[in-house]
Design a protein around this motif. Sequence first.
Motif, PDB file in Angstrom:
ATOM      1  N   HIS A 126      28.009 -26.392  -5.182  1.00  0.00           N
ATOM      2  CA  HIS A 126      28.242 -27.580  -4.179  1.00  0.00           C
ATOM      3  C   HIS A 126      26.694 -28.135  -3.852  1.00  0.00           C
ATOM      4  O   HIS A 126      27.036 -29.317  -3.402  1.00  0.00           O
ATOM      5  N   GLY A 127      25.598 -27.491  -3.572  1.00  0.00           N
ATOM      6  CA  GLY A 127      24.598 -28.003  -3.394  1.00  0.00           C
ATOM      7  C   GLY A 127      24.335 -28.259  -2.025  1.00  0.00           C
ATOM      8  O   GLY A 127      23.045 -28.379  -1.247  1.00  0.00           O
ATOM      9  N   VAL A 128      25.073 -28.700  -1.038  1.00  0.00           N
ATOM     10  CA  VAL A 128      24.721 -28.722  -0.078  1.00  0.00           C
ATOM     11  C   VAL A 128      25.548 -27.712   1.258  1.00  0.00           C
ATOM     12  O   VAL A 128      26.083 -28.888   1.756  1.00  0.00           O
ATOM     13  N   MET A 129      25.718 -26.378   1.451  1.00  0.00           N
ATOM     14  CA  MET A 129      26.804 -25.823   2.054  1.00  0.00           C
ATOM     15  C   MET A 129      26.379 -26.216   4.249  1.00  0.00           C
ATOM     16  O   MET A 129      26.301 -24.976   4.400  1.00  0.00           O
ATOM     17  N   ASN A 130      25.992 -27.139   4.151  1.00  0.00           N
ATOM     18  CA  ASN A 130      25.646 -26.981   5.628  1.00  0.00           C
ATOM     19  C   ASN A 130      26.842 -26.820   6.300  1.00  0.00           C
ATOM     20  O   ASN A 130      27.575 -27.244   5.894  1.00  0.00           O
ATOM     21  N   THR A 131      27.135 -26.731   7.860  1.00  0.00           N
ATOM     22  CA  THR A 131      28.352 -25.962   8.527  1.00  0.00           C
ATOM     23  C   THR A 131      29.048 -27.829   9.015  1.00  0.00           C
ATOM     24  O   THR A 131      29.752 -27.321   8.760  1.00  0.00           O
ATOM     25  N   ASP A 132      27.823 -28.689   8.297  1.00  0.00           N
ATOM     26  CA  ASP A 132      28.245 -29.998   8.825  1.00  0.00           C
ATOM     27  C   ASP A 132      29.480 -30.397   7.130  1.00  0.00           C
ATOM     28  O   ASP A 132      30.152 -31.122   7.815  1.00  0.00           O
ATOM     29  N   ASN A 133      29.413 -29.695   6.312  1.00  0.00           N
ATOM     30  CA  ASN A 133      30.047 -30.053   4.950  1.00  0.00           C
ATOM     31  C   ASN A 133      31.014 -29.151   4.506  1.00  0.00           C
ATOM     32  O   ASN A 133      31.204 -29.190   3.676  1.00  0.00           O
ATOM     33  N   CYS A 136      31.565 -19.476   8.205  1.00  0.00           N
ATOM     34  CA  CYS A 136      31.982 -18.819   8.899  1.00  0.00           C
ATOM     35  C   CYS A 136      31.787 -18.052  10.417  1.00  0.00           C
ATOM     36  O   CYS A 136      32.404 -18.417  11.487  1.00  0.00           O
ATOM     37  N   SER A 137      30.305 -16.989  10.698  1.00  0.00           N
ATOM     38  CA  SER A 137      29.918 -16.965  11.558  1.00  0.00           C
ATOM     39  C   SER A 137      29.459 -18.089  12.285  1.00  0.00           C
ATOM     40  O   SER A 137      29.313 -17.827  13.409  1.00  0.00           O
ATOM     41  N   ARG A 138      28.822 -19.064  11.894  1.00  0.00           N
ATOM     42  CA  ARG A 138      28.615 -20.587  12.973  1.00  0.00           C
ATOM     43  C   ARG A 138      29.902 -20.838  13.690  1.00  0.00           C
ATOM     44  O   ARG A 138      29.881 -21.327  14.986  1.00  0.00           O
ATOM     45  N   LEU A 139      31.279 -21.224  12.720  1.00  0.00           N
ATOM     46  CA  LEU A 139      31.990 -21.596  13.526  1.00  0.00           C
ATOM     47  C   LEU A 139      32.711 -20.770  14.151  1.00  0.00           C
ATOM     48  O   LEU A 139      33.343 -20.720  16.160  1.00  0.00           O
ATOM     49  N   LEU A 140      32.382 -19.212  14.360  1.00  0.00           N
ATOM     50  CA  LEU A 140      32.739 -18.518  14.847  1.00  0.00           C
ATOM     51  C   LEU A 140      32.496 -18.203  16.431  1.00  0.00           C
ATOM     52  O   LEU A 140      32.945 -18.328  17.679  1.00  0.00           O
ATOM     53  N   GLN A 141      31.263 -18.440  16.498  1.00  0.00           N
ATOM     54  CA  GLN A 141      29.560 -18.589  17.398  1.00  0.00           C
ATOM     55  C   GLN A 141      29.944 -19.830  18.425  1.00  0.00           C
ATOM     56  O   GLN A 141      30.483 -19.670  19.424  1.00  0.00           O
ATOM     57  N   ALA A 142      30.720 -21.069  17.264  1.00  0.00           N
ATOM     58  CA  ALA A 142      31.223 -22.345  18.185  1.00  0.00           C
ATOM     59  C   ALA A 142      32.723 -21.618  18.668  1.00  0.00           C
ATOM     60  O   ALA A 142      32.908 -22.430  19.536  1.00  0.00           O
ATOM     61  N   THR A 143      33.407 -21.141  18.494  1.00  0.00           N
ATOM     62  CA  THR A 143      34.748 -20.854  18.651  1.00  0.00           C
ATOM     63  C   THR A 143      34.933 -19.793  19.793  1.00  0.00           C
ATOM     64  O   THR A 143      35.942 -19.893  20.489  1.00  0.00           O
ATOM     65  N   LEU A 144      33.592 -19.216  20.142  1.00  0.00           N
ATOM     66  CA  LEU A 144      33.763 -18.357  21.041  1.00  0.00           C
ATOM     67  C   LEU A 144      34.691 -18.587  21.998  1.00  0.00           C
ATOM     68  O   LEU A 144      36.107 -17.260  22.830  1.00  0.00           O
ATOM     69  N   PRO A 145      34.331 -19.619  23.205  1.00  0.00           N
ATOM     70  CA  PRO A 145      35.641 -19.701  24.403  1.00  0.00           C
ATOM     71  C   PRO A 145      36.188 -20.037  24.326  1.00  0.00           C
ATOM     72  O   PRO A 145      37.489 -19.839  25.229  1.00  0.00           O
ATOM     73  N   LEU A 146      37.772 -19.687  22.648  1.00  0.00           N
ATOM     74  CA  LEU A 146      38.995 -19.897  22.753  1.00  0.00           C
ATOM     75  C   LEU A 146      39.625 -18.636  22.470  1.00  0.00           C
ATOM     76  O   LEU A 146      40.604 -18.288  22.451  1.00  0.00           O
ATOM     77  N   LEU A 147      38.561 -17.963  22.341  1.00  0.00           N
ATOM     78  CA  LEU A 147      38.796 -16.012  21.907  1.00  0.00           C
ATOM     79  C   LEU A 147      39.046 -15.219  22.903  1.00  0.00           C
ATOM     80  O   LEU A 147      40.064 -14.755  22.723  1.00  0.00           O
TER      81      LEU A 147
END
Length: 499
Positions: A250-257, A304-315
Amino acid sequence: MPDVPLPLTELAFDNRLAALGGGYAAQVRPAPLSRPRLLHANADVAALLDLDPAAFATATFTEVFAGNALLPGMAPIATLYAGHQFGTYVPQLGDGRAILLGQVRNARGESWDLQLKGAGQTPFSRFADGRAVLRSSVREYLAGEALHHLGIPTTRALSLVAGDDPVRRETIERAAVICRVAPSHIRFGHFEVFYYRDQHQRLAPLADHVIDEHFPHLRGAADRHARWLGEVIERTARLMAQWQSVGFCHGVMNTDNMSILGLTLDYGPYGFIDAFDAHHICNHSDDGGRYAYDRQPGIGLWNCSRLLQATLPLLHEDENEAVKIAEHLLERYGPAYSERVTALWRAKIGLREAREGDAELINRFLTLLHRGRADFTRSFRLLAQVASADGGDARALRDRLLAVEALDAWLPDYRARLRAEGSDDDAARAARMNAVNPKYVLRNHLAQRAIEDAERGSAGQIERLLTILRRPYDEQPEHEAYADEPPPEARHIEVSCSS
């Protein structure tokens, strides 16, 4: 699809993302493109929208998908997101050059984003020009189709429009606009921005929008957010396995991508590996090799760990409990990746059954490809021609490899493994292998030919490549040259974040 395809002006827009309100996006109108010219349009993607391809010949089609006009029902917005770029959190990114025209709902009930990329500045452009150049637009236009026909989830594109506007990158180039089409362009970063801004109240409406539109089996469930995130993690893991199996970087696997639907999103400095190097870095801008080929699965897990960090309030309302749930969800990544990637590699070397020792056998073959820098794509097609009998014909593969001694040490074990499961019908095995090992991939030198052709105003190479890439597993003897390794003068084409 309706009995009669629809004219352009009758597309049914259903702008549910825009309906979430201003906290998630900004209303913005595309900037006109000077002297727009339709270089290519994709009839296959038009069919997803129930759109009559006859629309391609109209001036209205070119004006709309250049960003110069809007259709009734369009509600153009640029969405807000953040992201971790090369491991560092960037608090605001957003659609800096992409404008979502709206969602089209087809006769089958499917919703498709229509998003113009390169359509001008938005409130999130951060002093950038909001444009895309023809070079990068051609690459993205081709890449979506290449991966789609390999069976890999991806965004696609409806149209490619060139203009005369000058755009400065490394040099002055011409502007272009593509219309990207996908069920959704929502990214991990759309959730990160609200978590790190402490706007946690915005997380649930966005998550529920995604669930309602794309995970309908979870609607209304009390634990829907955890179950949804578990599915996102597994989709991401399986996507990484598919990338690895075809040598795609892919080349740029930033979380915004990273797509919330597990799609391949944002084609920039991507590349299919030619001479196999397990540590291949396709992005000239990636000095540290963060997104090298062999690191992609691990980066997928980290993202995926960054996504889970960002959605902790939903869990869970209690943070400690939320972290426990998140940790449990993240544990699903490894097994999902391992199961898919092992099955893919087994199929690639012609095995039908799962047996102990298969991982070692596969890794030994990849190691000898790596040591000899053998062409990744061609090597698996040549492996299909190897006879299963001891001492059988393996000349085609041996002639292409530098690590011949390692191959000769590996072949007896491979042949014994084939015979052990009854895969010694060479013709049947070759047919199975050729059905999963592409002969044709979008190599960088082929994309470069299409770019140069487009810069001369012709879409001939684009059309030819799309014709070939629609059938990547077929022999297509009339296009044999497109399966060749790159010529010496094209082996060092560099792509960077500007690509």
